[in-house]
Design a protein around this motif. Sequence first.
Motif, PDB file in Angstrom:
ATOM      1  N   ASP A  40      20.498  72.475 -27.799  1.00  0.00           N
ATOM      2  CA  ASP A  40      19.414  72.255 -28.752  1.00  0.00           C
ATOM      3  C   ASP A  40      18.703  73.569 -29.052  1.00  0.00           C
ATOM      4  N   LEU A  41      18.191  73.645 -30.257  1.00  0.00           N
ATOM      5  CA  LEU A  41      17.396  74.785 -30.682  1.00  0.00           C
ATOM      6  C   LEU A  41      16.013  74.265 -31.041  1.00  0.00           C
ATOM      7  N   LEU A  42      14.997  74.884 -30.537  1.00  0.00           N
ATOM      8  CA  LEU A  42      13.623  74.518 -30.892  1.00  0.00           C
ATOM      9  C   LEU A  42      13.094  75.566 -31.854  1.00  0.00           C
ATOM     10  N   ALA A  43      12.520  75.086 -32.940  1.00  0.00           N
ATOM     11  CA  ALA A  43      12.020  76.004 -33.958  1.00  0.00           C
ATOM     12  C   ALA A  43      10.669  75.525 -34.455  1.00  0.00           C
ATOM     13  N   GLU A  44       9.796  76.477 -34.729  1.00  0.00           N
ATOM     14  CA  GLU A  44       8.523  76.162 -35.365  1.00  0.00           C
ATOM     15  C   GLU A  44       8.784  76.122 -36.862  1.00  0.00           C
ATOM     16  N   SER A  45       8.423  75.017 -37.480  1.00  0.00           N
ATOM     17  CA  SER A  45       8.670  74.836 -38.909  1.00  0.00           C
ATOM     18  C   SER A  45       7.362  74.453 -39.584  1.00  0.00           C
ATOM     19  N   PRO A  46       7.354  74.393 -40.911  1.00  0.00           N
ATOM     20  CA  PRO A  46       6.150  73.914 -41.602  1.00  0.00           C
ATOM     21  C   PRO A  46       5.778  72.482 -41.199  1.00  0.00           C
ATOM     22  N   MET A  47       6.733  71.747 -40.608  1.00  0.00           N
ATOM     23  CA  MET A  47       6.481  70.357 -40.199  1.00  0.00           C
ATOM     24  C   MET A  47       6.027  70.260 -38.746  1.00  0.00           C
ATOM     25  N   GLY A  48       5.981  71.378 -38.028  1.00  0.00           N
ATOM     26  CA  GLY A  48       5.702  71.386 -36.600  1.00  0.00           C
ATOM     27  C   GLY A  48       6.960  71.791 -35.849  1.00  0.00           C
ATOM     28  N   THR A  49       6.981  71.574 -34.540  1.00  0.00           N
ATOM     29  CA  THR A  49       8.152  71.939 -33.743  1.00  0.00           C
ATOM     30  C   THR A  49       9.275  70.943 -33.998  1.00  0.00           C
ATOM     31  N   VAL A  50      10.437  71.469 -34.378  1.00  0.00           N
ATOM     32  CA  VAL A  50      11.607  70.635 -34.634  1.00  0.00           C
ATOM     33  C   VAL A  50      12.732  71.040 -33.693  1.00  0.00           C
ATOM     34  N   THR A  51      13.638  70.109 -33.456  1.00  0.00           N
ATOM     35  CA  THR A  51      14.845  70.377 -32.681  1.00  0.00           C
ATOM     36  C   THR A  51      16.001  70.414 -33.664  1.00  0.00           C
ATOM     37  N   VAL A  52      16.846  71.434 -33.547  1.00  0.00           N
ATOM     38  CA  VAL A  52      17.971  71.604 -34.454  1.00  0.00           C
ATOM     39  C   VAL A  52      19.254  71.568 -33.634  1.00  0.00           C
ATOM     40  N   ARG A  53      20.233  70.836 -34.135  1.00  0.00           N
ATOM     41  CA  ARG A  53      21.551  70.766 -33.504  1.00  0.00           C
ATOM     42  C   ARG A  53      22.611  71.045 -34.555  1.00  0.00           C
ATOM     43  N   PHE A  54      23.333  72.152 -34.366  1.00  0.00           N
ATOM     44  CA  PHE A  54      24.415  72.534 -35.271  1.00  0.00           C
ATOM     45  C   PHE A  54      25.734  71.932 -34.815  1.00  0.00           C
ATOM     46  N   VAL A  55      26.635  71.705 -35.775  1.00  0.00           N
ATOM     47  CA  VAL A  55      27.996  71.344 -35.409  1.00  0.00           C
ATOM     48  C   VAL A  55      28.610  72.559 -34.715  1.00  0.00           C
ATOM     49  N   PRO A  56      29.659  72.359 -33.919  1.00  0.00           N
ATOM     50  CA  PRO A  56      30.311  73.512 -33.288  1.00  0.00           C
ATOM     51  C   PRO A  56      30.851  74.486 -34.335  1.00  0.00           C
ATOM     52  N   ARG A  57      30.906  75.748 -33.950  1.00  0.00           N
ATOM     53  CA  ARG A  57      31.471  76.773 -34.841  1.00  0.00           C
ATOM     54  C   ARG A  57      32.889  76.355 -35.197  1.00  0.00           C
ATOM     55  N   ASN A  58      33.301  76.666 -36.424  1.00  0.00           N
ATOM     56  CA  ASN A  58      34.596  76.218 -36.912  1.00  0.00           C
ATOM     57  C   ASN A  58      35.132  77.196 -37.951  1.00  0.00           C
ATOM     58  N   THR A  59      36.356  76.974 -38.368  1.00  0.00           N
ATOM     59  CA  THR A  59      36.989  77.850 -39.366  1.00  0.00           C
ATOM     60  C   THR A  59      36.917  77.259 -40.766  1.00  0.00           C
ATOM     61  N   LEU A  60      36.184  76.181 -40.936  1.00  0.00           N
ATOM     62  CA  LEU A  60      36.111  75.489 -42.220  1.00  0.00           C
ATOM     63  C   LEU A  60      34.868  75.836 -43.031  1.00  0.00           C
ATOM     64  N   GLY A  61      33.969  76.630 -42.468  1.00  0.00           N
ATOM     65  CA  GLY A  61      32.737  76.976 -43.172  1.00  0.00           C
ATOM     66  C   GLY A  61      31.681  75.896 -43.115  1.00  0.00           C
ATOM     67  N   VAL A  62      31.828  74.958 -42.188  1.00  0.00           N
ATOM     68  CA  VAL A  62      30.869  73.855 -42.060  1.00  0.00           C
ATOM     69  C   VAL A  62      29.742  74.280 -41.121  1.00  0.00           C
ATOM     70  N   VAL A  63      28.513  74.201 -41.611  1.00  0.00           N
ATOM     71  CA  VAL A  63      27.337  74.564 -40.827  1.00  0.00           C
ATOM     72  C   VAL A  63      26.337  73.397 -40.856  1.00  0.00           C
ATOM     73  N   ASP A  64      26.875  72.184 -40.830  1.00  0.00           N
ATOM     74  CA  ASP A  64      26.005  71.003 -40.815  1.00  0.00           C
ATOM     75  C   ASP A  64      25.088  71.078 -39.604  1.00  0.00           C
TER      76      ASP A  64
END
Length: 122
Positions: A40-64
Amino acid sequence: MSTVIGASAEDVYEFISDPDNLPKWAAGLASSEVVRRGDDLLAESPMGTVTVRFVPRNTLGVVDHDVILPNGDTVHNPLRVLPHPDGAEVVFTLRQLSMPDDEFDRDTRMVEEDLARLRALF
């Protein structure tokens, strides 16, 4: 929405998929350094503290990535980096779903600004 960047899709993907770069281009999501807690990644955002979860790194260019808001709601954000004749095209799918129009308009502006910031970095 999308933007074309005059750099290779591989270089743009490497930059976007590195969570440490979020504050450099995604001010709508991370306004300060990202703190890692396991996957998990914790980030301060305009909405408050959010948790961000990226898909695993891949060769398809997907950064969901999923963003878990302070109220516990999860927003899925489809993000792609595609090869383009002029470099790379970054495509962000913003969905309104049950969001009121004014919030959707605000989010649209923030994503447009984030994509412009990203393009300017290259």
